[in-house]
Structure formats: structure tokens, C-alpha cells
Design an enzyme around this catalytic site. Structure first.
Site, mmCIF file in Angstrom:
data_model
loop_
_atom_site.group_PDB
_atom_site.id
_atom_site.type_symbol
_atom_site.label_atom_id
_atom_site.label_comp_id
_atom_site.label_asym_id
_atom_site.label_seq_id
_atom_site.Cartn_x
_atom_site.Cartn_y
_atom_site.Cartn_z
ATOM 1 N N THR A 1 -35.928 21.662 75.430
ATOM 2 C CA THR A 1 -37.283 21.368 74.968
ATOM 3 C C THR A 1 -38.272 21.789 76.050
ATOM 4 O O THR A 1 -38.045 21.523 77.225
ATOM 5 C CB THR A 1 -37.422 19.851 74.698
ATOM 6 N N GLY A 2 -39.317 22.488 75.643
ATOM 7 C CA GLY A 2 -40.328 22.934 76.606
ATOM 8 C C GLY A 2 -40.023 24.278 77.236
ATOM 9 O O GLY A 2 -40.814 24.778 78.044
ATOM 10 N N SER A 3 -38.897 24.901 76.846
ATOM 11 C CA SER A 3 -38.530 26.187 77.474
ATOM 12 C C SER A 3 -39.332 27.350 76.890
ATOM 13 O O SER A 3 -39.270 28.460 77.418
ATOM 14 C CB SER A 3 -37.029 26.442 77.323
ATOM 15 N N GLY A 4 -40.061 27.122 75.789
ATOM 16 C CA GLY A 4 -40.939 28.170 75.255
ATOM 17 C C GLY A 4 -40.494 28.783 73.945
ATOM 18 O O GLY A 4 -41.039 29.801 73.520
ATOM 19 N N LYS A 5 -39.539 28.148 73.262
ATOM 20 C CA LYS A 5 -38.993 28.719 72.014
ATOM 21 C C LYS A 5 -40.057 28.846 70.924
ATOM 22 O O LYS A 5 -40.219 29.908 70.318
ATOM 23 C CB LYS A 5 -37.823 27.851 71.488
ATOM 24 N N GLY B 1 -32.388 26.715 73.880
ATOM 25 C CA GLY B 1 -32.958 26.388 75.194
ATOM 26 C C GLY B 1 -33.525 24.986 75.144
ATOM 27 O O GLY B 1 -33.855 24.470 74.078
ATOM 28 N N GLU C 1 -36.436 25.195 63.986
ATOM 29 C CA GLU C 1 -35.616 23.993 63.766
ATOM 30 C C GLU C 1 -35.645 23.523 62.313
ATOM 31 O O GLU C 1 -36.063 22.401 62.026
ATOM 32 C CB GLU C 1 -36.077 22.874 64.703
HETATM 33 N N1 LIG Z 1 -51.066 24.390 72.447
HETATM 34 C C1 LIG Z 1 -50.597 24.299 73.692
HETATM 35 N N2 LIG Z 1 -51.440 24.246 74.765
HETATM 36 C C2 LIG Z 1 -50.951 24.155 76.035
HETATM 37 N N3 LIG Z 1 -49.637 24.126 76.343
HETATM 38 C C3 LIG Z 1 -48.760 24.162 75.330
HETATM 39 C C4 LIG Z 1 -49.176 24.253 73.945
HETATM 40 N N4 LIG Z 1 -48.070 24.282 73.158
HETATM 41 C C5 LIG Z 1 -47.013 24.226 74.001
HETATM 42 N N5 LIG Z 1 -47.407 24.141 75.287
HETATM 43 C C6 LIG Z 1 -46.545 24.090 76.482
HETATM 44 O O1 LIG Z 1 -45.772 25.282 76.509
HETATM 45 C C7 LIG Z 1 -44.456 25.025 76.969
HETATM 46 C C8 LIG Z 1 -43.457 25.548 75.946
HETATM 47 O O2 LIG Z 1 -43.580 24.788 74.745
HETATM 48 P P1 LIG Z 1 -42.831 25.175 73.411
HETATM 49 O O3 LIG Z 1 -42.999 26.625 73.152
HETATM 50 O O4 LIG Z 1 -43.267 24.221 72.358
HETATM 51 O O5 LIG Z 1 -41.303 24.917 73.840
HETATM 52 P P2 LIG Z 1 -40.018 24.562 72.923
HETATM 53 O O6 LIG Z 1 -40.304 24.998 71.525
HETATM 54 O O7 LIG Z 1 -38.906 25.309 73.594
HETATM 55 O O8 LIG Z 1 -39.812 23.087 73.047
HETATM 56 C C9 LIG Z 1 -44.370 23.535 77.198
HETATM 57 O O9 LIG Z 1 -44.553 23.309 78.569
HETATM 58 C C10 LIG Z 1 -45.517 22.981 76.391
HETATM 59 O O10 LIG Z 1 -46.024 21.814 76.984
HETATM 60 MG MG LIG Z 2 -40.329 23.912 69.724
#
Ligand SMILES: Nc1ncnc2c1ncn2[C@@H]1O[C@H](COP(=O)(O)OP(=O)(O)O)[C@@H](O)[C@H]1O
Ligand SMILES: [Mg+2]
Length: 292
Positions: A41-45, A39, A170
Site C-alpha cells: 500500500t502506498g507504493s504507487g499502483k 506492491g 483491486e
Molecule cells: N491525490 C493525492 N495527492 C497527494 N498524494 C497522493 C494522492 N494520491 C495518492 N497520494 C500518495 O501517493 C503515494 C502512492 O499512492 P497510491 O498510488 O494510491 O498507492 P497504492 O495504490 O500502491 O496504495 C502515497 O504516498 C499516497 O499517499
Molecule cells: Mg491503490
């Protein structure tokens, strides 16, 4: 050990400052398989996989790890058995190294979970050997190693605790092609030795070559969760909607299908695709040199 995620919502922060990220997730992580999570970047993985060993707890719904249920109410002291069953290897795991020698670094986890010095040393040596780490370097400082070697030490640190499930965020990022190939082989070996593997990856070729099951995340929700062949049999337009690339062989097969060719199965390799094409083409009618 099966992991079930049931009706899970997750938000970062508390009070008025909450940031909702995961919405109504229902998923089963099957035992003994490699499940890839893909998914944008930013999708919540990364947020999703941290629910699997309760590094983050659900805001609503629950995660069932084997026999144990984790909800928003679960106390920290009740989470140790889950941490022992589900090992987490973060992106750039070498940043977690800390001990004066490689061996001590890898022994730390088992010691922390109650192993004796002797047991911890045995577990560490076994794990280091499984990741192909050179025995001559056991007494070195982990900080004097190459990037690839440091990552091996970090992986061994999780492996030494012998978790039933290993989660990799990753893991191939930043490694050279040879290092990536070795790592992927290691993940396959771990799966074949009976471990459950969860792997976040943005490399579609890697997902095709490695995964049994694939979960596609989009905007904090599950857009698909199915066998790898089922996923890549979806139309090209679907992948475009998810902003996902297709592996080259699959993309080519879909182009051929659009041009009127039919295939009896999804070709995972160029050789498979060529074999299926050969069955459909009358090579004698094609031009070019023929070697009799
Ligand atoms: N510690 C945190 N506090 C607030 N928001 C967060 C935090 N970590 C991630 N996010 C937000 O949660 C969403 C999903 O992030 P993330 O799980 O890291 O996605 P992925 O791994 O798919 O790139 C993003 O919008 C990110 O900005
Ligand atoms: Mg990530």
C-alpha cells in the site's frame, strides 16, 4: 495495442506543494495479456494505472498509448481517444453508479462517446450479458441491487464502451469468495476474447492463477517487471524485501528446495507440485497404509 511508459516521473500537486510519487518508470504493457500490478500500500499502483488512460498526466517522460503520445503538455481535448481505448474500473466501482435504471447507467458511456440510442442499448445489453447480469433487472434502480450485482453493472458500464484495454484497481476487494471467483473468470474471458487487462491486486494466489506478466512496485519505482513464472522463481528473501507474500504452493515448493529437493519447474498448483514430488520419492520406502 501496446502501451509504453518511457522515463515517467509523476508528482501530485503543483509549485512548492508537490509530492513526488513515481520515479523513472519504464514499462511495456503487452497486448492481449493480463498484467498484474502488485506492491505494498502506498507504493504507487493506483497512481501508475491512472497514467494509462491519462487521468493523470506525467510530470516528466511520456506514455505512448497505441499511436498516441501523452506528456505533461498534452491538452485535455486530445485525450478523448485514449479514454475510449483504455477503460478504467476503480476500486469499489459501484460508487460510480448514478442513473435511474441499470440499462441507462450502462448506456451512458456509449452515448457519451457518440453512439445512437439503438447502438448504446445494444452495447449495454451485450455488456450486461457478458458480466452475467440478470435481464429481469435491467429496469431496476442500480441502487436496489446487492453489492455483487452493483459491481457487475459498473463493470458492464466500462465494457459497453468496448475499450481495447481494461484496467482494474483491486476489483475483487469486498466481494465474497464466490463473487471473487466469478470476477476472476470474467477477467480471463476478457483476456481470451483479445482484450488487454491490467489488474492491481494484493492477493498473490489471484496473481499466480491469472497473470501473464507482473509488475512489482516499490516506493514509486518498478522493482520487477517480468513473466509470472520468472517472478515467482525469485528467492524467498526477495519477496520478504518487497514485503510481499508468496502463494502457498510456491512458498511450500521453496521450503522443499531449501530442504534439498529439486524441481524442474515452478508448480502453480498443488497437483503439479505433488506430481513433481512423486517423481522424486520412492513411495514403496515410505510408511503408512498401502492399498494394492
Ligand atoms: N491525490 C493525492 N495527492 C497527494 N498524494 C497522493 C494522492 N494520491 C495518492 N497520494 C500518495 O501517493 C503515494 C502512492 O499512492 P497510491 O498510488 O494510491 O498507492 P497504492 O495504490 O500502491 O496504495 C502515497 O504516498 C499516497 O499517499
Ligand atoms: Mg491503490
Amino acid at each position: 495495442m501496446v502501451i509504453n511508459i518511457e522515463g515517467l516521473d509523476f508528482a501530485y500537486g503543483a509549485g512548492k506543494q508537490t509530492v513526488p510519487v513515481l520515479k523513472d518508470i519504464n514499462l511495456t504493457i503487452e497486448s492481449g495479456k493480463i498484467t498484474a500490478i502488485i506492491g505494498q500500500t502506498g507504493s504507487g499502483k493506483s497512481t501508475l494505472v491512472q497514467q494509462l488512460n491519462a487521468l493523470l498526466k506525467p510530470t516528466a517522460g511520456q506514455v505512448v498509448v497505441g499511436e498516441q503520445v501523452v506528456t505533461s503538455q498534452t491538452k485535455e481535448k486530445d485525450l478523448a481517444p485514449i479514454r475510449a481505448k483504455v477503460g478504467m474500473v476503480f476500486q469499489f466501482p459501484e460508487s460510480q453508479l448514478f442513473a435511474p435504471t441499470v440499462l441507462e447507467d450502462v448506456m451512458y458511456g456509449p452515448l457519451n462517446f457518440g453512439a445512437s440510442q439503438k447502438e448504446a442499448k445494444e452495447a449495454a445489453e451485450k455488456a450486461l450479458s457478458a458480466v452475467g447480469f440478470d435481464q429481469k433487472l435491467y429496469e431496476q434502480s442500480p441502487f436496489n441491487l446487492s453489492g455483487g450485482q452493483m459491481r457487475r453493472v459498473a463493470l458492464a458500464g466500462v465494457l459497453a464502451m468496448n475499450p481495447e484495454t481494461m484496467v482494474f484497481d483491486e476489483p475483487a476487494a469486498g466481494l465474497d469468495p464466490a463473487g471473487q471467483a466469478e470476477l476472476l473468470q470474467l477477467l480471463k474471458d476478457l483476456r481470451d476474447s483479445g482484450k488487454t487487462i491490467v489488474l492491481i491486486s494484493h492477493q498473490m494466489e489471484q496473481v499466480l492463477a491469472l497473470a501473464d506478466q507482473v509488475v512489482v512496485m516499490k516506493d514509486g519505482q518498478v522493482a520487477a517487471a517480468e513473466a509470472v513464472d520468472t517472478l515467482f522463481s525469485r528467492p524467498k528473501a526477495w519477496f520478504e524485501e518487497q514485503h510481499l507474500d508468496l502463494p502457498e504452493t510456491i512458498a511450500f515448493q521453496k521450503e522443499m528446495e531449501a530442504a534439498g529437493f529439486t524441481f524442474d519447474h515452478l508448480a502453480k498448483t498443488g497437483a503439479d507440485l505433488a506430481a513433481q514430488l512423486k517423481g522424486q520419492l520412492d513411495l514403496s520406502k515410505l510408511g503408512g497404509d498401502h492399498h494394492e
